[in-house]
Design an enzyme around this catalytic site. Structure first.
Site, short mmCIF file in Angstrom:
data_model
loop_
_atom_site.label_atom_id
_atom_site.label_comp_id
_atom_site.label_asym_id
_atom_site.label_seq_id
_atom_site.Cartn_x
_atom_site.Cartn_y
_atom_site.Cartn_z
N ARG A 4 18.66 -12.36 75.43
CA ARG A 4 17.27 -11.92 75.31
C ARG A 4 16.59 -12.69 74.19
NH1 ARG A 4 16.11 -8.96 70.80
NH2 ARG A 4 17.73 -7.67 69.82
N GLU A 20 25.75 -9.46 71.19
CA GLU A 20 26.05 -10.05 69.87
C GLU A 20 27.49 -10.52 69.77
OE1 GLU A 20 24.68 -7.53 66.71
OE2 GLU A 20 22.82 -7.01 67.76
N ASP A 54 18.47 -11.54 58.31
CA ASP A 54 17.68 -11.19 59.50
C ASP A 54 16.35 -11.93 59.44
OD1 ASP A 54 16.56 -9.83 61.74
OD2 ASP A 54 17.75 -8.06 61.32
#
Length: 291
Positions: free
Chosen positions: A101, A122, A198
């Site tokens: 995605r 993941e 992140d």
């Protein structure tokens, strides 16, 4: 850093991500990827509006011709928010990889979007880094990412920063005059105690601000990759950040509640909230997509 952290929206997003300050509207937009929501926060009024989409929404970025360009799970298109929500698909991404995605995107000064894909479980290094040109053509520029994350572009445009969260590594690419990238170079490595890098943004001085998933903070690194300071948050899963406000001096920070146990949610009642802080430096305005 001793600056006070302010709670802006306590709604508890499953996977709050992708904050972007809309300069013309003077409001903040961000997404809840797993919750399939687009959120808008109006400072001063302390008002939040939410829209529910038909698919997971990875990111939204403003267009020069008004409206939005949006990345969903596996397609990119034009998003109209008002007077009613409407998404028009323009290009499919990785149809041959149904387990992947989209995840995280930024626009550079030329109006080009840089975005990543990831393995939704993941596990596999099946993700890539792409650029979306104004004619909606897509170019794959790097590959081999498990969780591609946080593109950010240096203020002078010289470098593009990109992350593989699973590898706890932030990479740096040299950007050439024609907009292409040099090979990735390991720039910052997170230790296990730091969590996972992140989402990211840059400030006007070239500092790189990085959200720590599992680390409960946002850290600033100098342009040389040296740790400078950190903002601690009352949540562990800090996901991304961007500068906004009238003077671009407010750092907005998103977080996630997904995957936390009932006991952890008791310890982190604000997980998934939107926060802000005045860090003492100013950011860069978000360029608009040229397409």
């Amino acid at each position: 850093m001793g600056a006070a952290v302010r709670l802006c929206d306590p709604a508890g997003a499953l996977l709050g991500e992708g904050p972007v300050w809309h300069v013309r509207e003077q409001v903040l937009y961000w997404v809840d990827i797993k919750g399939r929501r687009l959120n808008r926060y109006i400072p001063g009024e302390e008002a939040v509006r939410r829209w529910v989409l038909h698919d997971r929404l990875a990111w939204v970025l403003p267009r020069r011709s008004n409206g939005w360009i949006a990345g969903l799970s596996s397609e990119i298109g034009i998003l109209q928010v008002e007077p009613q929500l409407c998404f028009t698909s323009r290009v499919r991404i990785e149809p041959e990889l149904p387990g992947n995605r989209l995840n995280d995107a930024k626009t550079d000064a030329n109006g080009t979007i840089w975005f990543g894909t990831m393995d939704d479980s993941e596990i596999a290094p099946s993700g890539s880094l792409y650029r979306l040109l104004p004619d909606f053509s897509v170019e794959r520029v790097d590959t081999g990412y498990t969780v591609a994350n946080g593109p950010a572009i240096a203020p002078d445009g010289r470098y593009l920063y990109h992350t593989d969260s699973a590898a706890r590594t932030i990479y740096r690419h040299v950007r050439h005059a024609d907009g292409t990238l040099g090979p990735r170079q390991s720039f910052i490595r997170f230790a296990q105690a730091d969590g996972f890098p992140d989402g990211m943004t840059v400030d006007a001085k070239g500092g790189l601000w990085v959200a720590h998933w599992g680390g409960g903070r946002v850290s600033r690194f100098t342009a040389d990759g040296i740790f400078d300071c950190a903002v601690s948050l009352p949540v562990s899963q800090v996901t991304s950040c961007c500068f906004g406000g009238e003077q671009l001096d407010t750092l907005f920070i998103t977080s996630a509640a997904i995957g936390l146990s009932a006991a952890q949610r008791m310890q982190e009642p604000l997980a998934g909230s939107l926060f802000s802080v005045i860090p003492g430096v100013k950011g860069m305005p978000c360029p608009a997509f040229s397409g």
